[in-house]
Write a protein that holds these residues in place. Structure first.
Motif, PDB file in Angstrom:
ATOM      1  N   TYR A   1      22.619  -2.084 -30.295  1.00  0.00           N
ATOM      2  CA  TYR A   1      23.949  -1.452 -30.201  1.00  0.00           C
ATOM      3  C   TYR A   1      24.923  -1.807 -31.266  1.00  0.00           C
ATOM      4  CZ  TYR A   1      21.764  -1.702 -25.574  1.00  0.00           C
ATOM      5  OH  TYR A   1      20.680  -1.782 -24.783  1.00  0.00           O
ATOM      6  N   GLY A   2      24.799  -2.578 -32.266  1.00  0.00           N
ATOM      7  CA  GLY A   2      26.060  -3.060 -33.338  1.00  0.00           C
ATOM      8  C   GLY A   2      25.553  -2.172 -34.166  1.00  0.00           C
ATOM      9  N   GLU A   3      25.957  -2.700 -35.735  1.00  0.00           N
ATOM     10  CA  GLU A   3      25.933  -2.123 -36.741  1.00  0.00           C
ATOM     11  C   GLU A   3      24.864  -2.853 -37.746  1.00  0.00           C
ATOM     12  OE1 GLU A   3      29.856  -1.905 -38.646  1.00  0.00           O
ATOM     13  OE2 GLU A   3      30.601  -0.764 -37.239  1.00  0.00           O
ATOM     14  N   ASP A   4      24.179  -3.612 -37.126  1.00  0.00           N
ATOM     15  CA  ASP A   4      23.176  -4.182 -37.973  1.00  0.00           C
ATOM     16  C   ASP A   4      21.799  -3.809 -37.760  1.00  0.00           C
ATOM     17  OD1 ASP A   4      22.077  -5.876 -39.846  1.00  0.00           O
ATOM     18  OD2 ASP A   4      22.131  -7.881 -38.874  1.00  0.00           O
ATOM     19  N   GLY A   5      21.462  -2.635 -38.332  1.00  0.00           N
ATOM     20  CA  GLY A   5      20.116  -1.826 -37.931  1.00  0.00           C
ATOM     21  C   GLY A   5      19.226  -1.915 -39.138  1.00  0.00           C
ATOM     22  N   SER A   6      19.504  -2.941 -40.093  1.00  0.00           N
ATOM     23  CA  SER A   6      18.650  -2.909 -41.273  1.00  0.00           C
ATOM     24  C   SER A   6      17.247  -3.378 -41.099  1.00  0.00           C
ATOM     25  CB  SER A   6      19.454  -3.794 -42.228  1.00  0.00           C
ATOM     26  OG  SER A   6      19.398  -5.185 -41.946  1.00  0.00           O
ATOM     27  N   THR A   7      16.410  -3.014 -41.965  1.00  0.00           N
ATOM     28  CA  THR A   7      15.121  -3.566 -41.803  1.00  0.00           C
ATOM     29  C   THR A   7      14.965  -4.964 -41.784  1.00  0.00           C
ATOM     30  OG1 THR A   7      14.272  -1.531 -43.272  1.00  0.00           O
ATOM     31  CG2 THR A   7      12.783  -3.110 -42.864  1.00  0.00           C
ATOM     32  N   GLU A   8      15.723  -5.582 -42.653  1.00  0.00           N
ATOM     33  CA  GLU A   8      15.667  -7.054 -42.869  1.00  0.00           C
ATOM     34  C   GLU A   8      16.157  -7.678 -41.547  1.00  0.00           C
ATOM     35  OE1 GLU A   8      17.196  -5.127 -44.743  1.00  0.00           O
ATOM     36  OE2 GLU A   8      16.137  -5.359 -46.791  1.00  0.00           O
ATOM     37  N   ALA A   9      16.980  -7.309 -40.769  1.00  0.00           N
ATOM     38  CA  ALA A   9      17.427  -7.668 -39.452  1.00  0.00           C
ATOM     39  C   ALA A   9      16.362  -7.697 -38.396  1.00  0.00           C
ATOM     40  CB  ALA A   9      18.979  -7.107 -38.986  1.00  0.00           C
ATOM     41  N   ALA A  10      15.608  -6.338 -38.591  1.00  0.00           N
ATOM     42  CA  ALA A  10      14.534  -6.355 -37.497  1.00  0.00           C
ATOM     43  C   ALA A  10      13.525  -7.163 -37.878  1.00  0.00           C
ATOM     44  CB  ALA A  10      14.161  -4.773 -37.693  1.00  0.00           C
ATOM     45  N   ALA A  11      13.106  -7.364 -39.274  1.00  0.00           N
ATOM     46  CA  ALA A  11      11.921  -8.375 -39.572  1.00  0.00           C
ATOM     47  C   ALA A  11      12.199  -9.572 -39.136  1.00  0.00           C
ATOM     48  CB  ALA A  11      11.766  -8.237 -41.066  1.00  0.00           C
ATOM     49  N   LEU A  12      13.521 -10.190 -39.325  1.00  0.00           N
ATOM     50  CA  LEU A  12      14.063 -11.382 -38.832  1.00  0.00           C
ATOM     51  C   LEU A  12      13.936 -11.832 -37.298  1.00  0.00           C
ATOM     52  CD1 LEU A  12      14.956 -14.356 -39.550  1.00  0.00           C
ATOM     53  CD2 LEU A  12      17.453 -13.253 -39.647  1.00  0.00           C
ATOM     54  N   PHE A  13      14.329 -10.562 -36.583  1.00  0.00           N
ATOM     55  CA  PHE A  13      14.082 -10.589 -35.136  1.00  0.00           C
ATOM     56  C   PHE A  13      13.018 -10.614 -34.539  1.00  0.00           C
ATOM     57  CE2 PHE A  13      13.965  -7.884 -31.377  1.00  0.00           C
ATOM     58  CZ  PHE A  13      14.367  -8.795 -30.336  1.00  0.00           C
ATOM     59  N   ARG A  14      11.933  -9.959 -35.291  1.00  0.00           N
ATOM     60  CA  ARG A  14      10.618 -10.185 -34.790  1.00  0.00           C
ATOM     61  C   ARG A  14      10.030 -11.583 -35.064  1.00  0.00           C
ATOM     62  NH1 ARG A  14      10.120  -5.047 -37.229  1.00  0.00           N
ATOM     63  NH2 ARG A  14       9.234  -6.071 -39.183  1.00  0.00           N
ATOM     64  N   ARG A  15      10.594 -12.204 -36.248  1.00  0.00           N
ATOM     65  CA  ARG A  15       9.981 -13.627 -36.591  1.00  0.00           C
ATOM     66  C   ARG A  15      10.695 -14.873 -35.622  1.00  0.00           C
ATOM     67  NH1 ARG A  15      10.850 -12.172 -42.024  1.00  0.00           N
ATOM     68  NH2 ARG A  15      12.850 -13.269 -42.183  1.00  0.00           N
ATOM     69  N   GLN A  16      12.022 -14.321 -35.198  1.00  0.00           N
ATOM     70  CA  GLN A  16      12.334 -15.248 -34.147  1.00  0.00           C
ATOM     71  C   GLN A  16      11.613 -15.103 -32.745  1.00  0.00           C
ATOM     72  OE1 GLN A  16      13.761 -17.367 -36.270  1.00  0.00           O
ATOM     73  NE2 GLN A  16      15.700 -17.549 -34.987  1.00  0.00           N
ATOM     74  N   VAL A  17      11.488 -14.044 -32.541  1.00  0.00           N
ATOM     75  CA  VAL A  17      10.587 -13.834 -31.107  1.00  0.00           C
ATOM     76  C   VAL A  17       9.235 -14.367 -31.314  1.00  0.00           C
ATOM     77  CG1 VAL A  17       9.530 -12.070 -29.574  1.00  0.00           C
ATOM     78  CG2 VAL A  17      11.983 -11.882 -30.650  1.00  0.00           C
TER      79      VAL A  17
END
Length: 692
Positions: free
Chosen positions: A669-685
């Motif tokens: 919902y925000g503005e941080d839709g980069s590929t790096e942010a998505a990859a870090l999100f998957r690692r945290q999960v």
């Protein structure tokens, strides 16, 4: 009322169009009147409408009675079918009725292909197929979507998807000349299961009258089937020997009375191999084949000329015919045979045979007799007489026309040879026999069949009554009987296929051999001059040009309209297949169809698959882990409320859950839709799942 009934009407009109052009005009008129009933409103549903339909049917019956020779002729049945179809359209109401009319349109389109054998046929069929597709789409879709542009777009898509499949089947499906049941006949299906022998008792023929060959050629009944060992010889070399005619009464050729008496035939038959070898003192081009003869009511087995081996329940006559011991009434004899395509047979003529081979009916055909005597005076031996007689036929003025009948009479051969110069095989062969007799050369006429239909990519040949033919045998002392074919010397009346014309020109090259005085055309030497010393014209080299419309249309005519077995073999050789048979083609075609359908299914799956959202997938994994820990997310709970409940119920997970949920909110919902942010999100999960 839905709009698809207009599409069905247009399809019916287009499908019936070729038939309506050749049928009497009243067919189109009654069909139009039946179609008008569709727009009569409620009136057509009452007894008025039913009475109008009955009157139209009655008018059709009366018109058929006065227009055609038989109720069940092809045109009569087709006319009745067209009227019934359009009357049915006039009263159609349900989708089921219109689907039935679509099937009728398919039949009408198939019948229409019998009348146009050119590029128009191809264009018409493509248009009919497109309209059939559009009609089926219109019948089955929602009425709210049945606008013209949608139907054209959807039908065009289906039509385009079907074109590669159509092309593949067109190229690979075996080209089968003649009706499809010929395949069953060739491979052993009993002829009684497919046709009534009826008038096909061609084995009882006792005479050959003017026009007899042409009348026989109009019949489509099968005579025999031959399966050759190895390659099938050229059809022009296949002579299936039948009755041998010696006796001519001035109007027709006749067999002697009691010719088929079995006792007399067996007494004169060639019984031993020693005698057969002595009789066939010259033989060339042996062929082995399995012969299967249809019931014909007589003894004729029509062995390939000339038979060189006996068969079970059969014998070889003294005239080199293959005959059955018993009359062939119901059984279908089948046996292996050996024959020679080129031969010279006979050791010597008996006085009786020589007298029959030189006989001439008194006071008939005086001009032909005078010409024969003139040939005998100018030439001393039979070779020269035969050569000169063939030269007369090769002068280019004679025409072969199997349907032309010379007015009957005792001098009909004179009128054919000197006046008409046009006729069928019986005229050519008969006049040539009598010309040889007048010149002192014994001769006789042989009838039977020539050629046959080769089942594509097999070694089967089916011979029909349409292949009926007659040829000549002449006797030369020291050589015996040999075959002479006048038809190959005479040019045909007309050849519709220009490529067949080229083949005929090659065959007629034999004329040059019999014309000893013919001059050869100038031959260009290596110095680009002809024998006269004149310089040969130099061709200008032209650059590449766009193909003309005529060449494009000619290519379509060659590779589409006339795509026959020979063309199919050219295509197979073009892709590297030196040899092939119908089974290989069927297997290859089936494999191609399955491959094409696999491509279509793969494309449909690719278009219909859901794109995987890796962030959403990771979020679902996180929610499922929390659900196992007793924190199931409800459907109406937003991520932030979910975080508050996790922190309240299990504080020890609050820090890790907050990090993950906040990142998800920022990405989704925000503005941080980069590929790096998505990859870090998957690692945290993944780390959270591993820790819990």
């Amino acid at each position: 009322m839905s709009g698809y009934h207009h599409w069905v009407l247009l399809t019916l009109v287009m499908a019936a169009f070729p038939s309506l052009l050749r049928l009497p005009p009243w067919v189109a008129g009654i069909a139009l009147a039946g179609g008008v009933l569709h727009y009569a409103g409620p009136w057509r549903k009452g007894w008025y409408g039913r009475a109008a339909g009955a009157l139209l049917l009655a008018a059709t019956a009366v018109a058929i009675w006065f227009s055609f020779e038989s109720w069940f002729s092809g045109d009569a049945v087709l006319s009745f079918f067209i009227v019934v179809v359009f009357l049915k359209w006039g009263e159609a109401q349900t989708r089921r009725d219109y689907l039935l009319l679509i099937f009728a349109a398919v039949i009408l389109a198939a019948v229409g292909t019998l009348y146009w054998e050119n590029l128009l046929n191809l264009l018409h069929m493509l248009a009919v197929v497109f309209l059939l597709t559009a009609s089926l789409v219109a019948i089955h879709i929602d009425d709210r979507r049945s606008n013209v542009f949608f139907l054209i777009r959807r039908s065009g898509l289906l039509f385009g998807l079907g074109l590669p499949l159509m092309l593949l089947l067109f190229l690979t499906f075996p080209r089968i000349p003649g009706p499809l049941w010929d395949l069953g006949l060739a491979f052993g299906l009993p002829v009684k299961a497919m046709m009534d022998r009826g008038a096909g008792e061609f084995g009882k023929v006792k005479s050959l009258q003017p026009g007899g060959i042409h009348r026989a050629s109009q019949e489509k009944e099968s005579v025999l089937v031959a399966e050759f060992e190895g390659a099938v010889p050229s059809k022009s070399r296949l002579y299936w020997r039948g009755p041998v005619f010696w006796d001519y009464d001035g109007e027709s050729w006749k067999l002697p009375d009691g010719w088929d008496n079995r006792t007399n035939l067996r007494r004169r038959a060639i019984r031993t191999k020693t005698r057969l070898d002595r009789e066939l003192h010259f033989r060339k081009d042996p062929v082995r084949y399995t012969l299967r003869v249809m019931p014909n009511g007589g003894r004729w087995l029509y062995g390939l000329d000339v038979p060189a081996a006996p068969a079970p329940e059969a014998f070889i006559s003294d005239e080199y015919q293959l005959l059955s011991i018993r009359q062939i009434d119901d059984q279908e004899p089948k046996f292996e045979m050996l024959s020679y395509l080129e031969y010279a047979a006979g050791v010597e003529l008996t006085p009786e045979q020589r007298a029959r081979g030189l006989s001439w009916p008194e006071n008939t055909n005086p001009r032909l007799r005078a010409l024969g005597r003139e040939l005998a005076q100018r030439h001393r031996n039979a070779d020269d007489i035969l050569h000169q007689a063939l030269s007369l036929l090769a002068d280019g003025t004679y025409r072969f026309d199997s349907g032309y009948i010379v007015p009957p009479g005792k001098d009909s051969l004179d009128r054919f040879f000197f006046d008409e110069k046009k006729g069928g095989a019986e005229y050519l062969a008969g006049s040539f026999v009598m010309l040889m007799r007048a010149a002192g050369v014994p001769a006789r006429m042989v009838s039977g069949y020539r050629g046959g239909t080769i089942i594509a990519l097999t070694n089967f040949v089916i011979v029909k009554r349409a292949d009926a033919h007659a040829w000549v045998e002449v006797w030369q002392d020291g050589k015996g009987w040999s075959r002479v074919e006048p038809k190959d010397i005479v040019l045909p009346l007309e050849v519709k296929n220009p490529e067949q014309q080229a083949d005929k020109n090659k065959e007629s090259a034999v004329k040059m051999e019999v014309k000893k005085t013919a001059e050869a055309p100038p031959v260009k030497g290596p110095d680009k001059t002809d024998k006269a010393g004149k310089p040969a014209p130099v061709k200008r080299e032209e650059g590449w040009k766009l193909p003309s419309i005529s060449s494009l249309l000619g290519g379509l005519q060659k590779w589409v309209i006339r795509y026959d077995p020979d063309r199919q073999m050219e295509v197979l050789k073009g892709v590297g297949l030196k040899e092939g048979n119908w089974l290989d083609l069927l297997i290859g075609g089936a494999a191609g169809v399955l491959s094409l359908l696999g491509i279509y299914l793969s494309a449909a799956w690719w278009r219909g698959r859901r794109r995987v959202d890796r962030v959403a997938e990771t979020w679902l994994r996180f929610c499922r882990r929390l659900e196992r820990l007793g924190l199931k997310k409800t459907g109406q709970e937003c991520p932030r409320d979910y975080l508050l409940r996790v922190s309240r119920e299990q504080p020890e997970l609050a820090a890790a859950a907050e990090d993950i949920i906040v990142r998800y909110i920022d990405i989704r919902y925000g503005e941080d839709g980069s590929t790096e942010a998505a990859a870090l999100f998957r690692r945290q999960v993944q780390r959270f799942i591993s820790m819990t």
